[in-house]
Design a protein around this motif. Structure first.
Motif, PDB file in Angstrom:
ATOM      1  N   ALA A 254       0.841  -1.197   0.000  1.00  0.00           N
ATOM      2  CA  ALA A 254       0.000   0.000   0.000  1.00  0.00           C
ATOM      3  C   ALA A 254       0.883   1.256   0.000  1.00  0.00           C
ATOM      4  N   PRO A 255       0.310   2.376  -0.514  1.00  0.00           N
ATOM      5  CA  PRO A 255      -1.097   2.610  -0.842  1.00  0.00           C
ATOM      6  C   PRO A 255      -1.532   1.935  -2.140  1.00  0.00           C
ATOM      7  N   ALA A 256      -2.832   1.572  -2.154  1.00  0.00           N
ATOM      8  CA  ALA A 256      -3.408   0.825  -3.266  1.00  0.00           C
ATOM      9  C   ALA A 256      -3.627   1.723  -4.481  1.00  0.00           C
ATOM     10  N   ALA A 257      -3.980   1.074  -5.579  1.00  0.00           N
ATOM     11  CA  ALA A 257      -4.259   1.789  -6.824  1.00  0.00           C
ATOM     12  C   ALA A 257      -5.699   2.283  -6.848  1.00  0.00           C
ATOM     13  N   GLU A 258      -5.945   3.299  -7.659  1.00  0.00           N
ATOM     14  CA  GLU A 258      -7.315   3.653  -7.991  1.00  0.00           C
ATOM     15  C   GLU A 258      -7.839   2.603  -8.970  1.00  0.00           C
ATOM     16  N   PRO A 259      -9.150   2.336  -8.975  1.00  0.00           N
ATOM     17  CA  PRO A 259     -10.170   3.045  -8.216  1.00  0.00           C
ATOM     18  C   PRO A 259     -10.343   2.510  -6.788  1.00  0.00           C
ATOM     19  N   PHE A 260     -10.472   3.439  -5.862  1.00  0.00           N
ATOM     20  CA  PHE A 260     -10.955   3.138  -4.525  1.00  0.00           C
ATOM     21  C   PHE A 260     -12.489   3.210  -4.565  1.00  0.00           C
ATOM     22  N   HIS A 261     -13.145   2.310  -3.891  1.00  0.00           N
ATOM     23  CA  HIS A 261     -14.586   2.472  -3.731  1.00  0.00           C
ATOM     24  C   HIS A 261     -14.820   3.775  -2.976  1.00  0.00           C
ATOM     25  N   THR A 262     -15.807   4.546  -3.418  1.00  0.00           N
ATOM     26  CA  THR A 262     -16.009   5.876  -2.843  1.00  0.00           C
ATOM     27  C   THR A 262     -16.467   5.851  -1.400  1.00  0.00           C
ATOM     28  N   SER A 263     -16.827   4.682  -0.869  1.00  0.00           N
ATOM     29  CA  SER A 263     -17.184   4.596   0.545  1.00  0.00           C
ATOM     30  C   SER A 263     -15.958   4.553   1.451  1.00  0.00           C
ATOM     31  N   ILE A 264     -14.783   4.318   0.891  1.00  0.00           N
ATOM     32  CA  ILE A 264     -13.563   4.228   1.694  1.00  0.00           C
ATOM     33  C   ILE A 264     -13.225   5.609   2.244  1.00  0.00           C
ATOM     34  N   THR A 265     -12.948   5.681   3.527  1.00  0.00           N
ATOM     35  CA  THR A 265     -12.812   6.963   4.212  1.00  0.00           C
ATOM     36  C   THR A 265     -11.412   7.553   4.038  1.00  0.00           C
ATOM     37  N   ASP A 266     -11.315   8.849   4.333  1.00  0.00           N
ATOM     38  CA  ASP A 266     -10.014   9.525   4.271  1.00  0.00           C
ATOM     39  C   ASP A 266      -9.027   8.866   5.226  1.00  0.00           C
ATOM     40  N   TRP A 267      -9.480   8.471   6.413  1.00  0.00           N
ATOM     41  CA  TRP A 267      -8.580   7.828   7.376  1.00  0.00           C
ATOM     42  C   TRP A 267      -8.073   6.503   6.832  1.00  0.00           C
ATOM     43  N   GLN A 268      -8.941   5.718   6.209  1.00  0.00           N
ATOM     44  CA  GLN A 268      -8.508   4.437   5.672  1.00  0.00           C
ATOM     45  C   GLN A 268      -7.463   4.635   4.574  1.00  0.00           C
ATOM     46  N   ARG A 269      -7.621   5.653   3.763  1.00  0.00           N
ATOM     47  CA  ARG A 269      -6.604   5.978   2.758  1.00  0.00           C
ATOM     48  C   ARG A 269      -5.305   6.422   3.434  1.00  0.00           C
ATOM     49  N   GLU A 270      -5.443   7.294   4.425  1.00  0.00           N
ATOM     50  CA  GLU A 270      -4.275   7.889   5.082  1.00  0.00           C
ATOM     51  C   GLU A 270      -3.428   6.848   5.791  1.00  0.00           C
ATOM     52  N   PHE A 271      -4.074   5.954   6.538  1.00  0.00           N
ATOM     53  CA  PHE A 271      -3.278   5.057   7.376  1.00  0.00           C
ATOM     54  C   PHE A 271      -2.632   3.947   6.565  1.00  0.00           C
ATOM     55  N   GLN A 272      -3.257   3.525   5.457  1.00  0.00           N
ATOM     56  CA  GLN A 272      -2.552   2.530   4.647  1.00  0.00           C
ATOM     57  C   GLN A 272      -1.307   3.158   4.026  1.00  0.00           C
ATOM     58  N   THR A 273      -1.361   4.463   3.746  1.00  0.00           N
ATOM     59  CA  THR A 273      -0.165   5.157   3.268  1.00  0.00           C
ATOM     60  C   THR A 273       0.893   5.224   4.363  1.00  0.00           C
ATOM     61  N   THR A 274       0.470   5.493   5.594  1.00  0.00           N
ATOM     62  CA  THR A 274       1.409   5.528   6.725  1.00  0.00           C
ATOM     63  C   THR A 274       2.125   4.192   6.878  1.00  0.00           C
ATOM     64  N   ILE A 275       1.381   3.107   6.779  1.00  0.00           N
ATOM     65  CA  ILE A 275       1.997   1.775   6.882  1.00  0.00           C
ATOM     66  C   ILE A 275       2.965   1.560   5.726  1.00  0.00           C
ATOM     67  N   GLY A 276       2.544   1.943   4.524  1.00  0.00           N
ATOM     68  CA  GLY A 276       3.420   1.795   3.360  1.00  0.00           C
ATOM     69  C   GLY A 276       4.711   2.574   3.496  1.00  0.00           C
ATOM     70  N   GLU A 277       4.627   3.769   4.082  1.00  0.00           N
ATOM     71  CA  GLU A 277       5.837   4.579   4.266  1.00  0.00           C
ATOM     72  C   GLU A 277       6.821   3.903   5.210  1.00  0.00           C
TER      73      GLU A 277
END
Length: 847
Positions: A254-277
């Motif tokens: 992570a972070p994953a590729a688009e498309p993200f389902h639009t129900s996925i929250t900003d926090w869910q996007r943010e923290f998978q990026t944090t883990i990836g970093e």
């Protein structure tokens, strides 16, 4: 105190220290590393399931940081376990921690205590021939708990790690045992070596050749069902699903590729990026190649990353280069050698990094998890706030939907009163005024599982990028064959109901009737027919509607006469009545064979059902996933015997032993030769019923009396803009002529036995833009007309090609019949409303 006493105290003190040292040393010696326990270094060979199980059991027995839990068995009887890894203090309060977490979701009543911990779930080896992750699981487990490794101990004080070391042991052992039979005295890293090319069906899938990583949501397979039961007990904050991809690819996380389902929250996007970093930090130190934000999107809900995501978790896929082509070692195009030891090391590092990051952000992770469910209950972020299922739908279909909602902890109830609202009508695909009745079922978005409600029910999920990894349509009304609406305003359910309210069993009429009558509408009716047929009961079905004692009965109604079953004696009534109770059927026991209108029970319009003797062709040349769908359907869904014929045995098999032959989708290279097709054609002409799925239809197009013809694209000259399309847009140009699993409206001729039990409209999940012309000398039972696309992505070229095309067809050939299933009604075993079509093909067509 004299010197002697002082010396005695010192001796006693040092004796205690020595004893403590010996105890500690003994404990340390008892907990073995994987290499010590297995007798070889991880990566030298594969570890079979029973040895992986032995090692994780050993760790659980020797470490007070680990407990092991059995949660089921595979179809082949291999044990499934998960491990709970955390501090001894947390273990002593583990039920409190688990229940506190469920209370944060609102799915468990009560207020949580302050004892809350982050929960990380690591899932290994769901694809059997992506083998490195189970090897990595053993290393990660040992590194987390070995006594001299201090840093992970600190992580585990505020974190609970759930580890499932092998989700698909049947597939994994299939692959590894094959490999051990292929490898010589030394591993051969050359791509051409036989050890890099596993035979059909490969080890990816489970026993029934299902892709378990597409089954998280639908839970058709028993491994998926049992795992989800455990998942719901924990509801982790982070879930990682371990995979392998092409041996030429760098590592993906992570972070994953688009498309993200639009129900996925900003926090869910943010923290998978944090883990990836955090992963990047480790990979950069070692100079390992990796990539992010490409290929693996978060849209289709039934993956091991998306399904947890829609349960409030941070769901992620980690993909290591390798797969079955890599074997134990393989030469890469860059001139390096990729080994199993390399692969497991990379997975081990991302596992440790994930736990570390979750521990570092535990408090915020828990708080955002709580907010996720709180928002769902109070302010759901979705266009549609209420979904309606009409109460006058078939009770079996409602029961099946509600059973699915119960499994997923989705709340529902009835409307309780009449009202008119503006809403989207799933049947027409239009928005307008709709009528809600008191017994209609309401599913509100205002509930803990709000995100999941949106994903399952929204009519046409927004797809921000057409380059997606899997199917794009799965909506529940279409899937279960239900009428209903989606409303943009909140409507609260007023009355509680249960799935059991839609089940009943009765036999109305005399004890020894002339015939038993059963309406034909759903798979539950089909299972009843399968059971009594298996037990020797002979049945008939009405080819035209009739009335009996003032009640109307449609085409397809089963008529089970005493006259046809005299050989069973008194067992006849017992078999039929017990089957009705088992399958919750309501039978009419008729004292007569004389009907009010229509055909009497002895008429030729009440067709006798010849007992299906079914053969299914599978093996090299067939698509293993479709072959597995058919196999599992007979074994576990219909529960009716079918003989699996291997493709290599086709020319020697006596087809006269069967009256139904099923051909799964596939290429059939070197299998369906001209002589083989001639043989099958003669068998059909002699009275057999041939059923062809998907791409198998191409093979019979315009051959040996088969009427099917594939539509050809027009040869119009492409416009200038199309010719000058940039290279960078090549993928988008391709997808414009495809559909990645979308829903189309299909017009049915329900006067034909293939469509008995259906209305005149069926919603089909279309996974291919392959299009066929209407039959000139057959029955076009299912047809796509114009403006048929309902939900999911379909390219403009695909829509145009599919207009006015055949979906389900049947033709006579000599004394037999051919059924063409262009779309797959058994796709992944989850498109519930399609299954009766296949049963009709097996039991009704040809009679």
């Amino acid at each position: 105190m004299n010197l002697q006493k002082i010396m005695q105290k010192q001796i006693s003190f040092f004796s205690c220290l020595i004893g403590l040292f010996l105890i500690t040393s003994t404990a340390f010696a008892q907990l073995q590393s994987p290499d010590e326990f297995l007798g070889y270094e991880l990566g030298e060979r594969w570890t079979h399931h029973h040895r992986v199980l032995a090692y994780v059991t050993h760790v659980a027995e020797e470490s007070d940081w680990v407990t092991i839990h059995h949660y089921g068995e595979t179809y082949q009887g291999r044990e499934l376990v998960y491990l709970v890894v955390t501090s001894p203090e947390n273990h002593s309060n583990i039920d409190e921690i688990r229940l506190n977490n469920l209370r944060l979701t609102g799915l468990e009543s009560g207020e949580p205590t302050p004892n809350k911990k982050g929960i990380v779930w690591l899932s290994y080896n769901i694809h059997g021939n992506e083998t490195s992750s189970s090897e990595a699981a053993m290393r990660t487990l040992h590194e987390l708990v070995r006594p001299d490794n201090r840093e992970p101990k600190e992580w585990l004080r505020n974190t609970v790690v759930i580890m499932d070391p092998m989700l698909n042991p049947d597939g994994r052992d299939r692959y590894t045992q094959w490999f051990h039979n292929m490898v010589g005295a030394e591993v051969n890293a050359a791509f051409d070596a036989r050890e890099h090319h596993e035979p059909w069906p490969g080890g990816r899938s489970n026993h029934y050749m299902f892709d378990l990583n597409r089954d998280w949501a639908w839970q058709v397979q028993q491994e998926s069902q049992m795992r989800y039961d455990i998942y719901k007990l924990w509801m982790p904050h982070v879930h990682v699903d371990y995979h392998e991809q092409s041996y030429t690819a760098p590592y993906y996380f992570a972070p994953a590729a688009e498309p993200f389902h639009t129900s996925i929250t900003d926090w869910q996007r943010e923290f998978q990026t944090t883990i990836g970093e955090n992963h990047i930090r480790y990979f950069d130190e070692e100079g390992w190649l990796y990539f992010t934000r490409q290929r693996f999107d978060l849209f289709y809900p039934s993956f091991g990353d998306t399904w947890p995501t829609f349960h409030g978790a941070i769901g992620m896929t980690y993909e290591q280069a390798g797969h079955s082509l890599a074997g134990l070692a393989i030469e890469t195009p860059e001139g390096d050698t990729l080994t199993l030891a390399d692969r497991l090391l990379h997975h081990h590092v991302t596992g440790m990094s994930t736990v570390e990051t979750a521990s570092q952000h535990s408090e915020r992770m828990i708080e955002e998890f709580r907010r996720h469910f709180e928002r769902g209950m109070n302010n759901p972020d979705s266009q549609y706030k209420t979904f309606v299922v009409k109460g006058d739908n078939n009770p079996d279909k409602i029961y099946n939907l509600l059973s699915f909602l119960d499994r997923t902890n989705i709340q529902y109830g009835t409307a309780g009163s009449s009202r008119n609202r503006d809403g989207f009508n799933f049947t027409t695909g239009e928005t307008g005024r709709v009528s809600i009745q008191p017994n209609d079922i309401l599913i509100s978005a205002f509930q803990p599982q709000s995100q999941l409600v949106r994903v399952i029910f929204e009519p046409n999920p927004e797809l921000v990028d057409s380059l997606t990894y899997d199917i794009t349509s799965w909506e529940a009304h279409y899937r279960f064959g239900l009428e209903g609406y989606a409303l943009e305003r909140r409507e609260n359910p007023q009355m509680n109901i249960t799935a059991a309210d839609f089940r009943s069993s009765s036999v109305t009429g005399p004890e020894r009737p002339y015939a038993y009558v059963l309406r034909w509408n759903t798979m539950d009716d089909a299972r009843f027919l399968a059971e009594i047929t298996r037990k020797g009961v002979k049945s008939r079905f009405a080819e035209i509607p009739f009335t009996l004692n003032g009640e109307s009965f449609a085409k397809g109604t089963l008529v089970i006469t005493r006259s046809n079953n005299r050989a069973l004696g008194s067992n006849f009534d017992q078999i039929v009545r017990e089957a009705a109770e088992t399958h919750s059927r309501n039978l009419i026991a008729s004292p007569t064979g004389f009907v009010g209108t229509g055909a009497d029970f002895g008429s030729s319009d009440v067709r006798f059902i010849e007992k299906p003797e079914v053969a299914v062709l599978l093996g090299e040349g067939t698509a293993s996933l479709n072959a597995g769908e058919i196999w599992h359907f007979f074994d576990h869904q219909l529960r009716y015997p079918a003989t699996m014929l291997h493709t290599t045995y086709l020319n020697r098999a006596d087809l006269d032993n069967y009256n139904v032959l099923v051909l799964p989708s596939g290429s059939y290279n070197n299998i369906l030769t001209d002589s083989a097709i001639d043989r099958i054609s003669q068998w059909v002409r002699s009275g057999g019923t041939l059923i062809t799925f998907g791409s198998a239809n191409r093979i019979f197009s315009n051959r040996n009396g088969f009427q099917l013809t594939q539509k050809m694209r027009t040869a119009d000259e492409p416009d200038v803009e199309s010719k000058l399309q940039p290279y960078a847009e090549r993928q988008r140009r391709f997808v414009s002529n495809t559909t990645s699993g979308s829903t189309f409206r299909v017009h049915l001729d329900n006067t034909h036995p293939l469509a008995f039990g259906y209305g005149d409209i069926y919603f089909s999940l279309k996974n291919s833009a392959d299009a066929y012309d209407f039959l000139d000398n057959g029955w076009n039972v299912g047809a796509v007309r114009t403006d048929a696309h309902m939900s999911g992505f379909a390219g403009a070229g695909a829509k145009e090609m599919l207009e006015n095309s055949l979906v389900f067809g049947a033709q006579s050939l000599g004394s037999g019949d051919v059924v063409y299933l262009i779309d797959n009604p058994l796709f992944r075993g989850f498109w519930e409303n399609g299954k009766l079509l296949f049963v009709n093909a097996v039991f009704f067509v040809g009679n």
